[in-house]
Structure formats: structure tokens, C-alpha cells
Design a protein around this motif. Structure first.
Motif, short mmCIF file in Angstrom:
data_model
loop_
_atom_site.label_atom_id
_atom_site.label_comp_id
_atom_site.label_asym_id
_atom_site.label_seq_id
_atom_site.Cartn_x
_atom_site.Cartn_y
_atom_site.Cartn_z
N SER A 30 0.83 -1.21 0.00
CA SER A 30 0.00 0.00 0.00
C SER A 30 0.86 1.26 0.00
N SER A 31 1.89 1.28 0.85
CA SER A 31 2.74 2.47 0.95
C SER A 31 3.50 2.73 -0.35
N LEU A 76 1.13 3.94 -3.13
CA LEU A 76 0.74 5.32 -2.87
C LEU A 76 1.85 6.29 -3.24
N LEU A 77 3.08 5.93 -2.86
CA LEU A 77 4.23 6.80 -3.17
C LEU A 77 4.46 6.88 -4.68
N SER A 124 2.27 6.31 -7.05
CA SER A 124 1.14 7.01 -7.65
C SER A 124 1.25 8.51 -7.45
N PHE A 125 1.75 8.92 -6.28
CA PHE A 125 1.91 10.36 -6.01
C PHE A 125 2.90 10.98 -6.99
N ILE A 155 -5.42 15.42 -5.88
CA ILE A 155 -4.36 14.53 -5.39
C ILE A 155 -4.91 13.59 -4.32
N LEU A 156 -5.69 14.15 -3.39
CA LEU A 156 -6.24 13.33 -2.30
C LEU A 156 -7.20 12.27 -2.85
N LEU A 184 -5.12 9.52 -4.61
CA LEU A 184 -4.42 8.66 -3.64
C LEU A 184 -5.41 7.79 -2.86
N VAL A 228 -6.23 4.86 -5.14
CA VAL A 228 -5.09 3.94 -5.22
C VAL A 228 -4.95 3.14 -3.93
N GLY A 229 -5.08 3.82 -2.77
CA GLY A 229 -4.97 3.12 -1.49
C GLY A 229 -6.07 2.09 -1.31
N SER A 273 10.39 4.80 -5.87
CA SER A 273 9.06 4.22 -5.62
C SER A 273 8.90 2.89 -6.35
#
Length: 365
Positions: A45-46, A49-50, A52-53, A107-108, A111, A114-115, A209
Motif C-alpha cells: 500500500s505504501s 501510494l508513493l 502514484s503520487f 491529489i487526495l 491517492l 489507489v490506497g 518508488s
């Protein structure tokens, strides 16, 4: 020696029965899932997320930077000249909130999606509150020390060291290649410097990432293996689960025995209602009755063999029911007619002759 050998064999069987060598049953997996005990890697997950950001910044970064410049331009040119009153302060706050939400909300939302997908791919849709319950064992220092010194903790330590080492090495390698470009920043404008720094940031972020995603995938494989290992069951646990789901065989046997006994008691209570009991004469006894108003044919209301046959004959004698001997008919009725069923057509004539004889003896016509 033989007794000793049998004892050792029994101990070995008990040991293997208690050893967890079998795969988890569907019931065990279902119960574990309800408790939230599933194979899940936080690294997956981390890392997603990274990654994807940074990928989002790669496509949305120019627009995001433009929005920030517009915001600062408005702050230092327009909003500084506004007279601060209650109404203007409220309007200023609302305007800044709207501008900030327009920049941050995409962005939120991205994310969040994606999460959610990263967790859904690993465990599917799962909602449980088991992990939120208060557990005194978590406050036990001995249990805490066991967790710290466990194999899992050592593997987590190795994983974190490997993660930091690989990501640090990739970052150093990429930044070293850009070091020559950093030396020429003094010859560039502010806009060019920002563009160059943004490009380097995206390159380093995407590369690290991507490596983090690889580590996360490897960790998910390990978590799945570790979860399967924890879920393994012993032969005794499988037997206990089977007893729990299907019912204890001893209890089920007792219930069946009680049901048979109740059925036998009901059958014996119907024997006095019979018109005749047809016997073998020693091994079989079949009680037959006939009601011309409610039935098309005679009905078997009780039957038995050996001890049960003797019991039927005793009750019949006590209640004045006539007994008649017919070996082939008794065997045929016992084999082909269940209690409560009517006599089949092929046996009706033989039974009718016996009933006619009984009715003549009783003076019935």
C-alpha cells in the motif's frame, strides 16, 4: 517390551496429532478472516501510494505549480491591499479555502482510490473491529519481549534495512548523475532552476518508488507464506472442528438411539389396535389393521424380528389380538412393507383371506 513399545507408539501418535502440519480448512479461514487475520503487506500500500503520487505529479505537476504561483501572486498583490473587516476576512478565508481545495482535492482523491485498490487487491472487501478490541495480553511485558525477539521482528528489521539501503543507493546514484547540472544553477533563472529541480525530484521519486513496489511485492509473498504457516492446523484441531460443525458422533448416536426408542414405543402402543398379527412363527411378527372407511387396503402398524417380534406377540396376546402363522407372508410383509404403509396389491389377497378368517372368529361381517 511390548507394552513399552505400545506406549511409545501412542506418544508418537499424540505428538503428530498435535503438530500443525495440515492446511487450514475453509471454516478456519473464514473465522480468521472475520478476525482480520489475512495476508496483507503494508509495504504494498505504501509503495503504490508513493509511486502514484510521483506519477500524478509527473502529469499534474505543471498545473499544480501554476496554481501555487497564482495563489502567491493573489496573496502578495490583491489580498494584502484588502481592508480587514469581518466580512472581508470571511471572504478572504473562503477564497483561500476554495483555491487550496482545487489544488489538493484531485491529489487526495487519486491517492484514496489507489490506497483502496491496493488493499482490495490484497484482501478483498473486509471490515472488522476485532483488532480494535482491548486486549490485556498486549500490555504484558513478557509477550511484548517475545514479539520483539521473534523471527518476524528480525525479518522486519532485515526488510527495513534492505529497503533503506536500496532506496538510498538509487537516490545517491541518480543525484550523482545530476550533480554536474546543479553546478550550473547560478547561470539559470529562478523558473529554470525550479523546472530542473522538479524534473530531478520526479525522476528520483519514480525510481525509488518503483524499487519500493518491488520490495512490497516480495513482502506480500512473504506475508502470504507466513499467514499460511500460522493458519496450519493439527490433525486433532481438524477432528475437533469436524465435531463442532457436524456434531459429536457420540451425541448424534445417542439422539438416534433415543429416536429409535421413541419410534419403537409408538409402534408398540399401536399393537393393541391391530386386527391380526401374522407370525413366522418365531422370528417375524407383523401387526396389520384394516379400516374400510378410511383406508383402501390393510395397513401395517407394527413389525419386528426376533426380540421385537416376541414383544409384539406378547402385547397382542395381552390385548386379545389374534395371532396367525404364515411364514412366507410374514417374511414378504417384513421385507416389502414399512410401518404405516398399505399392503401392496400382490399381497392383498393373502392378507384378505387372513382378515376374513379373523373376522369370522370375532363374529364380524
Amino acid at each position: 517390551m511390548r507394552v513399552k513399545g505400545q506406549f511409545l507408539l501412542q506418544v508418537d501418535l499424540q505428538f503428530f496429532a498435535g503438530e500443525k502440519t495440515e492446511k487450514a480448512t475453509p471454516q478456519k479461514r473464514k473465522e480468521a478472516r472475520k478476525k482480520g487475520q489475512v495476508a496483507k503487506s503494508m509495504e504494498v500500500s505504501s509503495s503504490l501510494l508513493l509511486l502514484s503520487f510521483f506519477l500524478f505529479l509527473l502529469y499534474y505537476g505543471k498545473s499544480f505549480g501554476t496554481s501555487i504561483l497564482v495563489l502567491f501572486r493573489e496573496i502578495f498583490s490583491t489580498y494584502l491591499l484588502v481592508d480587514l473587516t469581518e466580512a472581508s476576512t470571511h471572504k478572504l478565508f473562503m477564497d483561500l479555502t476554495v483555491i487550496t481545495m482545487k489544488m489538493v482535492l484531485p491529489i487526495l482523491l487519486f491517492l484514496f482510490v489507489v490506497g483502496f485498490l491496493a488493499n482490495y487487491v490484497q484482501v478483498g472487501f473486509l471490515f472488522t473491529t476485532e483488532n480494535l478490541k482491548f486486549n490485556l495480553n498486549k500490555l504484558n511485558p513478557i509477550e511484548g519481549a517475545k514479539r520483539i525477539l521473534s523471527i518476524r521482528s528480525i525479518i522486519d528489521l532485515i526488510k527495513n534495512v534492505l529497503k533503506i539501503t536500496l532506496i538510498g543507493w538509487i537516490s545517491y546514484f541518480l543525484l550523482k548523475k545530476e550533480f554536474a547540472a546543479f553546478l550550473h544553477f547560478s547561470q539559470l533563472s529562478i523558473t529554470q532552476i525550479l523546472d530542473e529541480l522538479f524534473s530531478v525530484l520526479i525522476k528520483v521519486g519514480v525510481s525509488t518508488s518503483a524499487m519500493y513496489v518491488v520490495i512490497g511485492a516480495a513482502d506480500f509473498v512473504y506475508q502470504k507464506y507466513d499467514n499460511e504457516k500460522k493458519m496450519k492446523m493439527s490433525l486433532q484441531e481438524i477432528k475437533d472442528e469436524h465435531k463442532k460443525s457436524e456434531g459429536d458422533p457420540l451425541i448424534k448416536g445417542k439422539i438416534k438411539e433415543m429416536q429409535r426408542e421413541m419410534s419403537l414405543n409408538r409402534m408398540m402402543a399401536d399393537v393393541p389396535k391391530a386386527d391380526v398379527v401374522i407370525t413366522n412363527p418365531t422370528h417375524y411378527a407383523i401387526a396389520v389393521t384394516y379400516d374400510a372407511d378410511s383406508a383402501k387396503a390393510p395397513v401395517v402398524i407394527a413389525k419386528g424380528v426376533d426380540f421385537r417380534a416376541q414383544k409384539i406377540k406378547e402385547i397382542a396376546k395381552e390385548n386379545g389380538v389374534i395371532l396367525t402363522e404364515n411364514k412366507p407372508l410374514a417374511r414378504a410383509l417384513y421385507a416389502n412393507v414399512e410401518i404405516g404403509q398399505e399392503i401392496p396389491e400382490e399381497l392383498f389377497k393373502a392378507v384378505a383371506e387372513i382378515l376374513a378368517y379373523v373376522y369370522r372368529l370375532k363374529g364380524k361381517y
